[in-house]
Motif scaffolding. Structure first.
Motif, PDB file in Angstrom:
ATOM      1  N   ASP A  91       0.391   9.492   6.976  1.00  0.00           N
ATOM      2  CA  ASP A  91       0.684   8.091   6.649  1.00  0.00           C
ATOM      3  C   ASP A  91       1.064   7.264   7.871  1.00  0.00           C
ATOM      4  OD1 ASP A  91       0.435   8.358   3.760  1.00  0.00           O
ATOM      5  OD2 ASP A  91       2.274   9.534   3.858  1.00  0.00           O
TER       6      ASP A  91
ATOM      7  N   THR B 143       2.629  -7.535   4.940  1.00  0.00           N
ATOM      8  CA  THR B 143       2.186  -6.298   4.292  1.00  0.00           C
ATOM      9  C   THR B 143       3.285  -5.251   4.365  1.00  0.00           C
ATOM     10  OG1 THR B 143       1.187  -5.462   6.346  1.00  0.00           O
ATOM     11  CG2 THR B 143      -0.232  -6.755   4.866  1.00  0.00           C
TER      12      THR B 143
ATOM     13  N   MET C 102      -0.963   4.072   8.927  1.00  0.00           N
ATOM     14  CA  MET C 102      -0.804   3.035   7.908  1.00  0.00           C
ATOM     15  C   MET C 102       0.567   2.374   8.022  1.00  0.00           C
ATOM     16  SD  MET C 102      -0.994   3.545   3.765  1.00  0.00           S
ATOM     17  CE  MET C 102       0.515   4.552   3.662  1.00  0.00           C
TER      18      MET C 102
ATOM     19  N   LEU D 135      -5.489  -0.686   4.486  1.00  0.00           N
ATOM     20  CA  LEU D 135      -4.443  -1.695   4.605  1.00  0.00           C
ATOM     21  C   LEU D 135      -4.948  -2.925   5.358  1.00  0.00           C
ATOM     22  CD1 LEU D 135      -0.711  -1.312   5.210  1.00  0.00           C
ATOM     23  CD2 LEU D 135      -1.980  -2.757   6.795  1.00  0.00           C
TER      24      LEU D 135
ATOM     25  N   GLY E 110       6.690  -0.758   7.661  1.00  0.00           N
ATOM     26  CA  GLY E 110       6.364   0.574   7.182  1.00  0.00           C
ATOM     27  C   GLY E 110       7.649   1.278   6.806  1.00  0.00           C
TER      28      GLY E 110
ATOM     29  N   ALA F 276       1.288  -1.840   9.138  1.00  0.00           N
ATOM     30  CA  ALA F 276       1.869  -2.793   8.195  1.00  0.00           C
ATOM     31  C   ALA F 276       2.920  -3.672   8.861  1.00  0.00           C
ATOM     32  CB  ALA F 276       2.487  -2.041   7.017  1.00  0.00           C
TER      33      ALA F 276
ATOM     34  N   VAL G 217       0.858  -1.185   0.000  1.00  0.00           N
ATOM     35  CA  VAL G 217       0.000   0.000   0.000  1.00  0.00           C
ATOM     36  C   VAL G 217       0.889   1.228   0.000  1.00  0.00           C
ATOM     37  CG1 VAL G 217      -1.831   1.258   1.177  1.00  0.00           C
ATOM     38  CG2 VAL G 217      -1.802  -1.245   1.243  1.00  0.00           C
ATOM     39  N   SER G 218       0.654   2.124  -0.962  1.00  0.00           N
ATOM     40  CA  SER G 218       1.508   3.300  -1.114  1.00  0.00           C
ATOM     41  C   SER G 218       0.705   4.587  -1.095  1.00  0.00           C
ATOM     42  CB  SER G 218       2.279   3.215  -2.441  1.00  0.00           C
ATOM     43  OG  SER G 218       3.033   4.394  -2.667  1.00  0.00           O
ATOM     44  N   ASP G 219       1.262   5.582  -0.449  1.00  0.00           N
ATOM     45  CA  ASP G 219       0.799   6.957  -0.580  1.00  0.00           C
ATOM     46  C   ASP G 219       1.109   7.421  -2.007  1.00  0.00           C
ATOM     47  OD1 ASP G 219       0.050   9.635   0.173  1.00  0.00           O
ATOM     48  OD2 ASP G 219       2.177  10.093   0.381  1.00  0.00           O
TER      49      ASP G 219
ATOM     50  N   LYS H 114      -6.659   5.350   5.510  1.00  0.00           N
ATOM     51  CA  LYS H 114      -5.475   4.686   4.963  1.00  0.00           C
ATOM     52  C   LYS H 114      -5.149   3.422   5.754  1.00  0.00           C
ATOM     53  CE  LYS H 114      -3.004   8.492   2.747  1.00  0.00           C
ATOM     54  NZ  LYS H 114      -1.707   9.156   2.583  1.00  0.00           N
ATOM     55  N   ARG H 115      -5.170   3.536   7.070  1.00  0.00           N
ATOM     56  CA  ARG H 115      -4.904   2.381   7.918  1.00  0.00           C
ATOM     57  C   ARG H 115      -5.950   1.299   7.698  1.00  0.00           C
ATOM     58  NH1 ARG H 115      -6.621   0.435  12.846  1.00  0.00           N
ATOM     59  NH2 ARG H 115      -5.023  -0.662  14.094  1.00  0.00           N
TER      60      ARG H 115
ATOM     61  N   ALA I 261       3.890  -0.975   3.654  1.00  0.00           N
ATOM     62  CA  ALA I 261       3.307   0.343   3.377  1.00  0.00           C
ATOM     63  C   ALA I 261       4.432   1.356   3.253  1.00  0.00           C
ATOM     64  CB  ALA I 261       2.352   0.757   4.491  1.00  0.00           C
TER      65      ALA I 261
END
Length: 311
Positions: free
Chosen positions: A262, A253, A265, A240, A272, A269, A100-102, A236-237, A255
């Protein structure tokens, strides 16, 4: 092959792009820096159990420790190897099932709302708000609402112009996504920005799914309001966590992001990573990328360069 194959320990560290860093030579070489870091860790009661270069990554140092506080490890290693790309993990490092990306200043090099505001002659004003929001000094929802309001009356066609003329994927983004997907990873772009930008960006880079905000439009002009719910740090969290649950139990996962929005999130993960990030995001992450482009993620996952997939 796992990045941690042949290593045992409760804490594992990968530090990438060291040989490519001229500072390694200027500061006495890799061995000298590792010796200094080892001494600093021992002063904190931490002992490196093993250290070696990953042959298939060329310039990635792998370190194993039997125990230790990851926060202390990150601080000490940052002092001795900065600037470097680093990941500290308390589990075996593997290719994640979910990434998962910003978007803004992560998957792309720009802040979309700042660039869009430039067409309205408001970039300086909007950028100042953006910067404070990313630093965590302002409530994200309030800051976003305020900035969007300033765009009222701007033609919707300006968004397409801004996208074509100003917005560019971050170096390495396509290769990162293509390589992860080739290994069975589901990829999600989640942003506090807008579908007007995020949808074409995701298609261009190769993301599987997009979560973003929607700009209100009426009569071909932006209304200065958002339509529907707002994608903030909590969303966002949640994205994910929900995507991970859909993929199965205890999936790995990853992120990545750069701002205070962010942080939840990144913390939710398995790993992160803070990408050229603001202090709050960097402090909350398991690792960071300060030198390389987005292919540094592949180094930190221990994926051989010959296995990278061109995007």
């Amino acid at each position: 092959m796992s990045a941690t194959a042949g290593f045992s320990g409760d804490v594992l560290v990968l530090i990438a792009r060291l040989i490519a860093d001229p500072a390694v030579l200027e500061r006495g070489g890799l061995e000298a820096r590792l010796d200094a870091a080892s001494a600093a860790l021992e002063a904190q009661g931490l002992r490196i159990a093993a250290a070696a270069m990953l042959d298939f990554c060329g310039d990635t140092l792998q370190i194993a420790l039997p125990d230790g506080d990851p926060a202390v490890l990150r601080r000490v290693l940052d002092e001795h190897f900065s600037p470097a790309d680093l990941l500290v993990s308390t589990r075996e490092i593997e290719v994640p099932r979910l990434f998962v990306s910003d978007m803004d200043s992560t998957a792309i090099e720009q802040e979309c709302i700042d660039e869009l505001a430039d067409f309205a002659g408001l970039k300086e004003q909007v950028s100042a708000i953006t910067e404070r929001a990313m630093e965590g000094e302002l409530d994200f929802v309030s800051a976003l609402t305020e900035r969007v309001k300033l765009l009222a009356g701007l033609g919707e066609d300006t968004v397409a112009t801004c996208l074509a003329e100003r917005i560019r994927p971050t170096a390495g983004a396509r290769t990162l996504i293509a390589t992860l997907k080739a290994r069975g990873c589901h990829t999600v772009l989640v942003t506090g920005g807008f579908h007007h930008f995020a949808d074409p960006v995701a298609e261009q880079i190769g993301f599987d799914h997009v979560v973003a905000n929607r700009l209100g439009v009426a009569g071909g002009k932006l209304t200065g309001a958002l339509v529907g719910g707002i994608t903030d740090s909590a969303v966002k969290r949640q994205v994910l966590l929900e995507e991970a649950e859909r993929l199965g139990d205890n999936v790995a996962t990853l992120a990545i992001g750069d701002g205070a929005n962010d942080v939840p999130m990144l913390q939710a993960a398995s790993w992160g990573i803070a990408y050229r990030a603001k202090p709050k995001a960097r402090d909350a992450a398991d690792g960071w990328i300060d030198r390389g482009d987005l292919t540094a993620v592949l180094h930190l996952l221990g994926i051989p360069r010959e296995d990278w997939v061109a995007g």
